[in-house]
Design an enzyme around this catalytic site. Sequence first.
Site, short mmCIF file in Angstrom:
data_model
loop_
_atom_site.label_atom_id
_atom_site.label_comp_id
_atom_site.label_asym_id
_atom_site.label_seq_id
_atom_site.Cartn_x
_atom_site.Cartn_y
_atom_site.Cartn_z
N GLY A 124 11.44 -23.29 -1.31
CA GLY A 124 12.23 -24.45 -1.72
C GLY A 124 13.53 -23.99 -2.35
N TYR A 125 14.43 -23.46 -1.53
CA TYR A 125 15.74 -23.02 -2.04
C TYR A 125 16.82 -24.07 -1.70
CZ TYR A 125 13.58 -18.30 -1.63
OH TYR A 125 12.77 -17.21 -1.70
N SER A 158 10.40 -25.98 5.10
CA SER A 158 9.56 -25.82 6.29
C SER A 158 8.11 -25.53 5.90
CB SER A 158 10.11 -24.70 7.16
OG SER A 158 11.45 -24.98 7.49
N GLU A 240 12.68 -11.66 2.79
CA GLU A 240 12.82 -12.63 3.89
C GLU A 240 13.47 -11.99 5.09
OE1 GLU A 240 14.49 -16.37 2.84
OE2 GLU A 240 14.53 -17.08 4.90
N THR A 375 23.06 -17.89 7.20
CA THR A 375 23.82 -18.04 8.46
C THR A 375 24.50 -16.72 8.84
OG1 THR A 375 25.88 -18.66 7.36
CG2 THR A 375 24.35 -20.45 7.87
N GLU A 377 27.61 -16.19 9.32
CA GLU A 377 28.82 -15.94 8.52
C GLU A 377 28.45 -15.24 7.20
OE1 GLU A 377 28.09 -18.77 10.05
OE2 GLU A 377 29.73 -19.00 11.48
C1 LIG Z 1 14.95 -25.18 11.05
C2 LIG Z 1 15.35 -24.77 9.67
C3 LIG Z 1 14.39 -24.33 8.78
C4 LIG Z 1 14.74 -23.98 7.48
N1 LIG Z 1 13.74 -23.63 6.59
C5 LIG Z 1 14.07 -23.46 5.27
C6 LIG Z 1 13.04 -23.28 4.31
O1 LIG Z 1 11.84 -23.22 4.63
N2 LIG Z 1 13.39 -23.23 3.00
C7 LIG Z 1 14.70 -23.30 2.57
O2 LIG Z 1 14.95 -23.24 1.37
N3 LIG Z 1 15.70 -23.45 3.47
C8 LIG Z 1 15.41 -23.54 4.81
N4 LIG Z 1 16.41 -23.76 5.73
C9 LIG Z 1 17.77 -23.89 5.24
C10 LIG Z 1 18.72 -22.78 5.64
O3 LIG Z 1 18.47 -21.60 4.91
C11 LIG Z 1 20.13 -23.34 5.42
O4 LIG Z 1 20.32 -24.35 6.39
C12 LIG Z 1 21.18 -22.28 5.52
O5 LIG Z 1 21.13 -21.41 4.43
C13 LIG Z 1 22.60 -22.90 5.64
O6 LIG Z 1 22.81 -23.84 4.63
P1 LIG Z 1 23.39 -25.30 4.93
O7 LIG Z 1 22.55 -25.89 6.02
O8 LIG Z 1 23.48 -26.03 3.64
O9 LIG Z 1 24.82 -25.05 5.53
P2 LIG Z 1 26.14 -24.71 4.70
O10 LIG Z 1 25.85 -23.68 3.67
O11 LIG Z 1 26.74 -26.00 4.24
O12 LIG Z 1 27.05 -24.05 5.81
C14 LIG Z 1 27.80 -24.83 6.75
C15 LIG Z 1 28.67 -23.86 7.55
O13 LIG Z 1 29.60 -23.18 6.66
C16 LIG Z 1 29.46 -21.77 6.79
N5 LIG Z 1 29.64 -21.12 5.48
C17 LIG Z 1 29.03 -21.45 4.33
N6 LIG Z 1 29.39 -20.59 3.36
C18 LIG Z 1 30.24 -19.69 3.92
C19 LIG Z 1 30.95 -18.56 3.44
N7 LIG Z 1 30.84 -18.16 2.16
N8 LIG Z 1 31.72 -17.87 4.31
C20 LIG Z 1 31.84 -18.24 5.60
N9 LIG Z 1 31.19 -19.33 6.12
C21 LIG Z 1 30.41 -20.04 5.30
C22 LIG Z 1 28.05 -21.54 7.28
O14 LIG Z 1 27.92 -20.29 7.94
C23 LIG Z 1 27.86 -22.74 8.21
O15 LIG Z 1 28.42 -22.43 9.48
C24 LIG Z 1 16.09 -24.05 7.06
C25 LIG Z 1 17.08 -24.46 7.97
C26 LIG Z 1 16.72 -24.83 9.25
C27 LIG Z 1 17.80 -25.28 10.19
#
Ligand SMILES: Cc1cc2nc3c(=O)[nH]c(=O)nc-3n(C[C@H](O)[C@H](O)[C@H](O)COP(=O)(O)OP(=O)(O)OC[C@H]3O[C@@H](n4cnc5c(N)ncnc54)[C@H](O)[C@@H]3O)c2cc1C
Length: 397
Positions: A124-125, A158, A240, A375, A377
């Site tokens: 739950g991050y 998840s 992880e 991600t 990036e």
């Molecule tokens: C199917 C699925 C399962 C998941 N399961 C879990 C889980 O079990 N537990 C949990 O805690 N999370 C989970 N996640 C969350 C996942 O870790 C996040 O979606 C991920 O960290 C990206 O965060 P965000 O979606 O808020 O996108 P954002 O952080 O808002 O990013 C949006 C865009 O901006 C870019 N960006 C952001 N910061 C920067 C930077 N500093 N420099 C350059 N580009 C940047 C990103 O690369 C991305 O392209 C899951 C996600 C998915 C899709």
Amino acid sequence: MDFVESDSLAQFRTAAREWADEHVDPGWVELEHATGTHHNPDLHALLGRQGLLGAGWPAAYGGTDVDPGLALAVFQEIGARGLRMDGWVTTEMVARTILAVATEEARQAIVPAALRGEVVIVLGYTEPGSGSDVAAARMRAVRDGDEWVVNGSKMFTSTAHVATHVFLLARTNTEVAKHRGLTLFLARLDAPGVEVQPVHTLGGQRTNATFYSDVRVPDAMRIGDVDGGWGVMRVALVHERGTAPAPGGPTLVQRVAAWARHAPGDDGGVLFDDPAVQEELARLAVDDEVSRLLALKVRWVASTGGMPGIEGSMAKLWSSEAEQRRGAVLTDLLGEQALLRVEHGTGRGSGGAPLDGAVEWAYRKAPVSTIYGGTSEVQREIVAERRLGLPRSRPAG
Ligand SMILES: Cc1cc2nc3c(=O)[nH]c(=O)nc-3n(C[C@H](O)[C@H](O)[C@H](O)COP(=O)(O)OP(=O)(O)OC[C@H]3O[C@@H](n4cnc5c(N)ncnc54)[C@H](O)[C@@H]3O)c2cc1C
């Protein structure tokens, strides 16, 4: 690094196959596709009861005398049969973090039960307003005697719908820099005030949004120091990105290559005769090999006592982007047949999909691979700053 591969698992392969023949219900794969749940509670409980989850762990925390090589071969065989064990992957990650940073009370309360398969922990991050910038978490935890009262919401939790606990990142101090005011807790998902709602993804996986309203967590289930959550997160994130599974059965590329040896080509021969097809498949096989070697490097660093932080980022970045290239190239290669979709568990679907729709599904599920676990990036920034020594691309804080 020594690239000579040990064949230590070879001696366990037959036993692992026999184990899976006896215990893996062929209907489970269908169930996984139909529900989008990448975790099978029956399988998980069985692995725990038979001591396979505890293989190689310290006896003082519930480790068993099952050979870790056998356990790994069984996990690989389960993967080769198309089943995911996401609930164990996250449980193992958190259990290792607990062993590294938690109190003895928390270790004893959680780790043995996790290794028996009785506790399933999810992550739950991420929150609706913070993902990559995980330190911006807004969930609040306020101390009340021997307990903490937690309020807020998490996104993409998840496997939460079939788990027992969630590893929660919460803000415990609003007076300091954002990454200094965080603490981690292990909360029960059946506690009053917890709500789990499904979120379905393009690739078919079900994840969840989770909501926490005055949820009480005992201080004994605080993992690490108060306001020390950032350091705990660093340990957990290394685990992880460092848990890439080793390949078990034939890869998708190998399966498509075998299919192409029989699929009709343009000129009366088979598709595989086309040099362009061979070149594409060879490129993808090289991608797979690089992914495999990077994953081995992560294992090697971990098994020699290191923390494979940068190596984990490199492996995750390469293998997730390779997964997307693979999906796109194989879709092109199958042509219109790649559109045929198998809708598991519904009795519907296009029918006649090559390889049981594996390429269509791989293409659909590939986009999320460069998002979860950090991600691309973000991984590039880690490699650029920590391995290449390039300047930070954003202000600290
Ligand atoms: C199917 C699925 C399962 C998941 N399961 C879990 C889980 O079990 N537990 C949990 O805690 N999370 C989970 N996640 C969350 C996942 O870790 C996040 O979606 C991920 O960290 C990206 O965060 P965000 O979606 O808020 O996108 P954002 O952080 O808002 O990013 C949006 C865009 O901006 C870019 N960006 C952001 N910061 C920067 C930077 N500093 N420099 C350059 N580009 C940047 C990103 O690369 C991305 O392209 C899951 C996600 C998915 C899709």
